[in-house]
Design an enzyme around this catalytic site. Structure first.
Site, PDB file in Angstrom:
ATOM      1  CD  GLU A 182      -2.975  -1.198   2.209  1.00  0.00           C
ATOM      2  OE1 GLU A 182      -2.478  -1.450   3.324  1.00  0.00           O
ATOM      3  OE2 GLU A 182      -4.187  -1.032   2.019  1.00  0.00           O
ATOM      4  CD  GLU A 211      -3.573  -6.299   4.037  1.00  0.00           C
ATOM      5  OE1 GLU A 211      -3.667  -7.019   3.018  1.00  0.00           O
ATOM      6  OE2 GLU A 211      -2.781  -5.344   4.114  1.00  0.00           O
TER       7      GLU A 211
END
Ligand SMILES: NC(=O)c1ccc[n+]([C@@H]2O[C@H](COP(=O)([O-])OP(=O)(O)OC[C@H]3O[C@@H](n4cnc5c(N)ncnc54)[C@H](O)[C@@H]3O)[C@@H](O)[C@H]2O)c1
Length: 701
Positions: A106, A126
């Protein structure tokens, strides 16, 4: 000291992420990156900034050591860092090698350019913790790799090598050779007139979005039962397509926060931590020296010995297998070869790998051939007399310092240690069947086991790709001691009115990989019969249903005899309910004078699981298990306990121990109930009264 280093190469500033082992984005590192960025922006001589990782990777994402601490949310957060990079008037280039995962990816997606080394692993994992990428990953990744690829990556959490994404807009270049030099050269060539370009500004053009997402929802819903995160991942990516960027980000944030609160995500995070925490053994300091394991030996080439041998060969450790008779030895080695060849046929191994592994395995009939092994694991018959013979011989022949391990499932490891003059070198290594497949490895610490022996087998468990969990000495250790009351409850429910298939269906619907009767048929009913007979002798007061004995008395040992609690067709493993078993159960109920009643699926689950919980509490209080999480890990990795429930004790915590204790008290008053069985363990009663939970309380003093 900052976890990010700042240097310059001409007009390019280089910020090196340096937080071993994987450059987790902890507070110090985030601070360091921000400071580096500010310094570069303040320096008129700097035209561009390169972010690169020290060591083996760019960044593995959040620093797990910070989870559940105030540092995790301290400024600058990853969000603030991402905003600062996006706002930078000077271009920021992420130079990726090793891994860019989770928050690491990210962060890279917020940079204006990305260059990568071949072989870098790219992932947003995640979902494996019941979450979704919460720092823009669901909004930015589809913009660079396309909606379908991004969705696959986010829903599966799987890593993709950088080469596979080479043609996407994720990477501006894939660089061979020195990555830093390549990245600096790339930065140097950027035109100063061209304003930095942002991923957020890339439009997503996906005309068939609605149809695609509908299809994805249907597909994912069928495979993600019990797990809310995969469907939320789809919603977040759908928002990237249908909403303006900022709105999409807000939706991602909202969904992330919702998932954080789910029991499923809490359970998965608990399991994740348990896995890491289990290797930390209280009383054995981290700097305890480890004995070197270069060679191994296994005594007994039967079911377990063969599997254990394969573990060593798979890890590249030469291993000698010892049997008493040539015939048994040949049979054992042939079974190992067959197992490897079956893997090769499935494409899991190459023919060369099969030979390489077989080449590491040496058959032996004499103890002289194993005397120099660094560790020997005994896997002979489960009889104390046989074990005694083996351990006396090992004591005589093994070199000093060799670790003498036993794979016993029920015998006293301390008694086995006393057969030797070196009890400090003796330890239990309890593998689960099939030993080359099952992840769990119970490490049984005898009263004399030396700390370095325990530390060594814990390190070895990692090398063998197992999850090592320390257990004290008791009958059945952690796992099998708990399964005993679980199975006893299942049997009582047969007496009271349920059938094996009803009990299995209830447990499997709740999430267990296999119900107790299918599991018994797989493990072999004769094995538990043998153990029960011993227990009848040892403890005649113990209330055990005799119904399982009846099944064994007519030779229904399970899959291996084609019949057990179910019947089986030749060569197949499908459990088929058998009217003959129902007749036997009905007759047995009459014999003991029980009027059957309907037992609800909820009662089935509660009785089986709370039986585990109550025994687990005793194991914890006695110090047999070091922490509640060790017990949970045993069940998650060895007994098919559903990960989204976090293990038996974690599950009890989510129900609340007050409610658990009340339910136990209610079961005690059932017709045909067993008040002694259902007496809440002292720890359950205490925590219920104090409003505490197993996992908050940690290890009980
Ligand atoms: N089968 C399981 O599911 C399981 C699971 C965990 C632990 N265990 C334990 O592992 C051990 C082995 O169990 P198994 O299922 O592999 O048994 P098995 O009967 O399949 O194999 C035992 C092997 O040991 C050999 N053997 C017997 N005496 C010997 C001696 N003195 N020296 C050398 N070899 C000898 C036998 O020839 C046989 O090949 C037992 O202690 C058992 O409790 C079994």
């Amino acid at each position: 000291m900052s976890a990010a280093n700042y240097s310059t190469q001409g007009a390019v500033a280089v910020i090196t992420l340096d937080n071993p082992p994987v450059n987790g984005l902890g507070h110090e590192l985030r601070n360091g990156i921000m400071a580096g960025l500010d310094r570069a922006l303040a320096d008129a001589a700097i035209k561009a900034v390169v972010l690169i990782g020290a060591g083996k990777s760019f960044s593995g994402g959040a620093d797990i050591r910070e989870f559940n601490t105030p540092k995790a949310g301290a400024e600058p957060t990853l969000h603030s860092l991402i905003r600062a990079i996006e706002a930078s008037p000077k271009p920021v280039i992420a130079a990726i090698h090793g891994v860019a995962m989770g928050g690491g990816l990210e962060l890279a997606l917020a940079c204006h350019y990305r260059v990568a080394a071949p072989g870098a692993q790219i992932a947003l994992p995640e979902v494996k913790l019941g979450l979704l990428p919460g720092a823009g990953g669901t909004q930015r990744l589809p913009r660079v790799v396309g909606v379908e690829t991004a969705l696959n990556m986010i829903v599966s959490g799987a890593a993709v090598p950088s080469e596979r994404l080479k043609s996407s807009a994720l990477f501006d270049a894939l660089l061979d050779g020195d990555l830093l030099a390549g990245a600096v050269a790339f930065a140097g060539k950027l035109s100063p007139e061209k304003p930095p370009r942002l991923v957020r500004d890339i439009p997503i053009d996906y005309p068939n979005a609605e149809g695609f997402f509908q299809f994805a929802r249907t597909m994912v819903a069928t495979v993600s039962k019990g797990y809310p995160a995969p469907l939320k991942c789809i919603e977040a990516v759908a928002a990237a397509v249908s909403k303006p960027f900022e709105e999409g980000l807000a939706i991602e944030r909202e969904l992330f926060l919702q998932l954080m609160q789910t029991t499923e995500s809490k359970a998965l995070r608990h399991a994740f931590f348990a896995e890491r925490a289990a290797s930390k053994i209280p009383g054995v300091s981290e700097d305890t020296p480890i004995r070197n394991i270069r060679t191994a030996a296994v005594i007994g080439a039967g079911t377990m010995g063969g599997g254990i041998t394969m573990n060593f060969a798979n890890a590249g450790i030469p291993v000698t297998v010892l049997e008493v008779k040539q015939e048994a030895l040949d049979k054992g080695i042939a079974t190992i070869r067959k197992s490897y060849e079956a893997s090769a046929q499935k494409g899991k191994l190459t023919a060369a790998q099969v030979e390489e592994r077989m080449g590491l395995i040496r058959p032996a009939l004499s103890y002289a051939d194993i005397a120099q092994a660094d560790i020997v694991i005994e896997a002979v018959f489960e009889e104390m007399g046989v074990k005694e013979g083996v351990f006396r011989k090992l004591d005589e022949t093994m070199k000093p310092g060799a670790i003498l391990a036993t794979n016993t499932s029920t015998l006293d490891v301390n008694a086995i240690a006393r057969f030797t003059r070196r009890p400090q070198d003796v330890v239990g290594t309890h593998f689960f069947s099939p030993a080359h497949v099952m992840k769990l490895l119970e490490l049984v610490r005898g009263s004399a086991t030396a700390p370095d022996v325990l530390a060594t087998v814990m390190a070895l468990s990692k090398k063998l790709k197992k999850t090592g969990v320390v257990s004290g000495v008791c009958d059945g250790f952690i796992g099998n001691r708990m399964i005993d009351p679980y199975a006893r409850q299942a049997m009582f429910m047969l007496e009271e009115g349920a059938l094996p298939q009803q009990i299995d269906a209830a447990m499997e619907k709740w999430g267990m990989a296999m119900g107790p009767f299918r599991m018994a048929d797989l493990a072999g009913n004769d094995v538990s019969w043998y153990i029960r007979k011993r227990r009848y002798l040892e403890n005649p007061q113990l209330k055990i249903s005799r119904i399982a004995d009846r099944i064994c008395e007519i030779g229904r040992f399970g899959q291996k005899t084609g019949a057990g609690w179910y019947r089986y067709q030749a060569g197949k493993r499908d459990a088929i309910p058998d009217p003959a078993v129902e007749d036997l159960i009905v007759a047995y109920r009459k014999e003991i004078g029980v009027t059957p009643r309907r037992i609800s699926p909820e009662e089935i689950v509660d009785r089986c699981i709370y039986a585990l919980v109550n025994e687990g509490a005793k194991i914890l209080e006695e110090g047999i298990a070091l922490r509640a999480l060790d017990i949970d890990l045993v069940y998650l990795t060895g007994y098919g306990f559903p990960p989204f429930r976090g293990g038996p004790l974690f599950y009890a915590d989510t129900v609340g121990l007050y409610t658990v204790a009340r339910t136990m008290n209610r079961f005690a008053t059932n017709p045909h109930g067993d008040p002694e069985f259902w007496k809440p363990a002292p720890l359950v009663a205490r925590f219920a009264a104090e409003g505490k939970s197993f996992n908050e309380a940690g290890r009980v003093p």
